[in-house]
Design a protein around this motif. Structure first.
Motif, PDB file in Angstrom:
ATOM      1  N   PRO A  31     -44.598  92.141  25.407  1.00  0.00           N
ATOM      2  CA  PRO A  31     -43.327  92.868  25.481  1.00  0.00           C
ATOM      3  C   PRO A  31     -43.548  94.223  26.142  1.00  0.00           C
ATOM      4  CG  PRO A  31     -44.191  92.936  23.246  1.00  0.00           C
ATOM      5  CD  PRO A  31     -45.102  92.043  24.042  1.00  0.00           C
ATOM      6  N   GLN A  32     -42.474  94.892  26.447  1.00  0.00           N
ATOM      7  CA  GLN A  32     -42.556  96.217  27.047  1.00  0.00           C
ATOM      8  C   GLN A  32     -43.170  97.196  26.048  1.00  0.00           C
ATOM      9  OE1 GLN A  32     -41.865  96.685  30.121  1.00  0.00           O
ATOM     10  NE2 GLN A  32     -41.993  98.888  30.270  1.00  0.00           N
ATOM     11  N   VAL A  35     -50.535 103.761  23.538  1.00  0.00           N
ATOM     12  CA  VAL A  35     -51.094 102.464  23.143  1.00  0.00           C
ATOM     13  C   VAL A  35     -50.446 102.013  21.842  1.00  0.00           C
ATOM     14  CG1 VAL A  35     -53.209 101.194  22.563  1.00  0.00           C
ATOM     15  CG2 VAL A  35     -53.294 103.045  24.231  1.00  0.00           C
ATOM     16  N   SER A  36     -50.093 100.732  21.788  1.00  0.00           N
ATOM     17  CA  SER A  36     -49.488 100.148  20.588  1.00  0.00           C
ATOM     18  C   SER A  36     -50.079  98.767  20.352  1.00  0.00           C
ATOM     19  CB  SER A  36     -47.970 100.005  20.738  1.00  0.00           C
ATOM     20  OG  SER A  36     -47.369 101.244  20.987  1.00  0.00           O
ATOM     21  N   LEU A  37     -49.928  98.290  19.119  1.00  0.00           N
ATOM     22  CA  LEU A  37     -50.325  96.933  18.763  1.00  0.00           C
ATOM     23  C   LEU A  37     -49.068  96.139  18.452  1.00  0.00           C
ATOM     24  CD1 LEU A  37     -53.350  97.666  16.390  1.00  0.00           C
ATOM     25  CD2 LEU A  37     -53.394  97.163  18.838  1.00  0.00           C
ATOM     26  N   PHE A  38     -48.949  94.960  19.054  1.00  0.00           N
ATOM     27  CA  PHE A  38     -47.808  94.084  18.843  1.00  0.00           C
ATOM     28  C   PHE A  38     -48.250  92.956  17.912  1.00  0.00           C
ATOM     29  CE2 PHE A  38     -45.494  90.253  20.534  1.00  0.00           C
ATOM     30  CZ  PHE A  38     -44.252  90.571  20.014  1.00  0.00           C
ATOM     31  N   ILE A  39     -47.688  92.920  16.701  1.00  0.00           N
ATOM     32  CA  ILE A  39     -48.001  91.855  15.744  1.00  0.00           C
ATOM     33  C   ILE A  39     -47.218  90.626  16.205  1.00  0.00           C
ATOM     34  CG2 ILE A  39     -48.069  91.147  13.329  1.00  0.00           C
ATOM     35  CD1 ILE A  39     -49.706  93.685  13.875  1.00  0.00           C
ATOM     36  N   MET A  40     -47.891  89.644  16.739  1.00  0.00           N
ATOM     37  CA  MET A  40     -47.223  88.538  17.408  1.00  0.00           C
ATOM     38  C   MET A  40     -46.396  87.663  16.462  1.00  0.00           C
ATOM     39  SD  MET A  40     -50.166  87.686  20.207  1.00  0.00           S
ATOM     40  CE  MET A  40     -49.208  86.491  21.109  1.00  0.00           C
ATOM     41  N   ALA A  95     -52.248  94.624   5.766  1.00  0.00           N
ATOM     42  CA  ALA A  95     -51.894  93.921   4.530  1.00  0.00           C
ATOM     43  C   ALA A  95     -50.434  93.462   4.518  1.00  0.00           C
ATOM     44  CB  ALA A  95     -52.212  94.785   3.319  1.00  0.00           C
ATOM     45  N   PRO A  96     -49.469  94.243   5.028  1.00  0.00           N
ATOM     46  CA  PRO A  96     -48.077  93.779   5.011  1.00  0.00           C
ATOM     47  C   PRO A  96     -47.820  92.558   5.910  1.00  0.00           C
ATOM     48  CG  PRO A  96     -48.166  96.159   5.366  1.00  0.00           C
ATOM     49  CD  PRO A  96     -49.567  95.639   5.456  1.00  0.00           C
ATOM     50  N   TYR A  97     -48.782  92.169   6.721  1.00  0.00           N
ATOM     51  CA  TYR A  97     -48.604  91.059   7.657  1.00  0.00           C
ATOM     52  C   TYR A  97     -49.420  89.833   7.226  1.00  0.00           C
ATOM     53  CZ  TYR A  97     -46.948  95.132  10.057  1.00  0.00           C
ATOM     54  OH  TYR A  97     -46.293  96.299  10.348  1.00  0.00           O
ATOM     55  N   ARG A  98     -49.566  89.632   5.934  1.00  0.00           N
ATOM     56  CA  ARG A  98     -50.296  88.512   5.342  1.00  0.00           C
ATOM     57  C   ARG A  98     -51.753  88.483   5.816  1.00  0.00           C
ATOM     58  NH1 ARG A  98     -48.986  83.334   5.465  1.00  0.00           N
ATOM     59  NH2 ARG A  98     -48.987  83.307   7.735  1.00  0.00           N
ATOM     60  N   ALA A  99     -52.349  89.661   5.926  1.00  0.00           N
ATOM     61  CA  ALA A  99     -53.706  89.776   6.451  1.00  0.00           C
ATOM     62  C   ALA A  99     -54.724  89.037   5.569  1.00  0.00           C
ATOM     63  CB  ALA A  99     -54.095  91.242   6.587  1.00  0.00           C
ATOM     64  N   TYR A 100     -54.562  89.124   4.253  1.00  0.00           N
ATOM     65  CA  TYR A 100     -55.513  88.451   3.360  1.00  0.00           C
ATOM     66  C   TYR A 100     -55.489  86.941   3.604  1.00  0.00           C
ATOM     67  CZ  TYR A 100     -57.738  86.708  -0.860  1.00  0.00           C
ATOM     68  OH  TYR A 100     -58.555  86.042  -1.732  1.00  0.00           O
ATOM     69  N   LEU A 160     -57.720  88.545  14.769  1.00  0.00           N
ATOM     70  CA  LEU A 160     -58.542  88.970  13.640  1.00  0.00           C
ATOM     71  C   LEU A 160     -58.401  87.879  12.580  1.00  0.00           C
ATOM     72  CD1 LEU A 160     -57.360  92.696  13.452  1.00  0.00           C
ATOM     73  CD2 LEU A 160     -59.134  91.717  14.882  1.00  0.00           C
ATOM     74  N   GLY A 161     -59.458  87.096  12.368  1.00  0.00           N
ATOM     75  CA  GLY A 161     -59.306  85.910  11.531  1.00  0.00           C
ATOM     76  C   GLY A 161     -58.346  84.977  12.255  1.00  0.00           C
ATOM     77  N   LYS A 162     -57.126  84.852  11.717  1.00  0.00           N
ATOM     78  CA  LYS A 162     -56.081  84.052  12.378  1.00  0.00           C
ATOM     79  C   LYS A 162     -54.886  84.900  12.791  1.00  0.00           C
ATOM     80  CE  LYS A 162     -57.163  79.824   9.880  1.00  0.00           C
ATOM     81  NZ  LYS A 162     -56.675  78.839   8.912  1.00  0.00           N
ATOM     82  N   LEU A 163     -54.923  86.189  12.509  1.00  0.00           N
ATOM     83  CA  LEU A 163     -53.813  87.090  12.818  1.00  0.00           C
ATOM     84  C   LEU A 163     -53.911  87.557  14.275  1.00  0.00           C
ATOM     85  CD1 LEU A 163     -51.361  88.653  11.653  1.00  0.00           C
ATOM     86  CD2 LEU A 163     -52.946  90.508  11.168  1.00  0.00           C
ATOM     87  N   LYS A 164     -52.870  87.276  15.049  1.00  0.00           N
ATOM     88  CA  LYS A 164     -52.873  87.619  16.478  1.00  0.00           C
ATOM     89  C   LYS A 164     -52.116  88.912  16.725  1.00  0.00           C
ATOM     90  CE  LYS A 164     -53.498  83.001  18.202  1.00  0.00           C
ATOM     91  NZ  LYS A 164     -53.113  82.024  19.192  1.00  0.00           N
TER      92      LYS A 164
END
Length: 171
Positions: free
Chosen positions: A58-59, A66-71, A103-108, A160-164
């Motif tokens: 995305p834009q 710099v930003s991170l986009f939680i897919m 953690a708020p993005y089901r990281a565990y 990271l693990g399965k988090l993109k």
């Protein structure tokens, strides 16, 4: 068995040359090429299909370099205020917290370690480093070894693990 016309040595069926005298056993003009139906078992096609495709990012936000986009969620996390960020997940009773808490993005559930990776921002480049995480870090689908920095650019996907997470750099 095939018999050599020169020395009469016996050879296994399919032999092209006599191993005793070297005489050619099969007339090359009689050999025919066989057609193989590739169909759905075509290995080359399967190989190209298995190469990970980097999605169009995305834009990037206009107010942050710099930003991170939680897919998975579509949320954008800005990286501002410093030049190095640790990424991971918080856990109860953990004395050291990551700069970017996933953690708020089901990281565990997705296998993100407490201190999983880091991102370093320079004037001309950004670097990602796996911090010895349990489930590893991938850059555009390729696993990167721990503690070795890799250059990352706009649109690259860190897993990271399965988090993109996709990297967004304002140009």
């Amino acid at each position: 068995m095939i018999e050599c016309p020169n020395c009469h040595n016996k050879e296994m069926p399919g032999a092209l040359f006599c191993h005793e005298c070297g005489t050619q056993l099969v007339d090359a003009t009689r050999l025919a090429t066989q057609s193989i139906n590739g169909g759905s078992t075509d290995k080359l096609a399967q190989t190209f299909q298995s190469i990970p495709q980097v999605p169009i990012p995305p834009q990037a936000p206009a107010d942050v370099a710099v930003s991170l986009f939680i897919m998975e969620t579509g949320e954008i996390l800005p990286l501002e205020g410093r030049t190095e960020f640790t990424i991971g997940r918080s856990a109860e009773g953990q004395p050291i917290l990551p700069d970017i808490d996933l953690a708020p993005y089901r990281a565990y559930e997705q296998g993100v370690s407490r201190l999983h990776a880091s991102i370093s921002l320079g004037k001309q480049q950004a670097l990602a480093t796996d911090l010895g995480s349990a489930n590893g870090t991938r850059l555009n689908g390729q696993k990167i070894p721990p503690h070795k920095p890799y250059q990352i650019k706009h649109g690259d996907v860190l897993t990271l693990g399965k988090l993109k997470i996709q990297l967004l750099i304002r140009r």
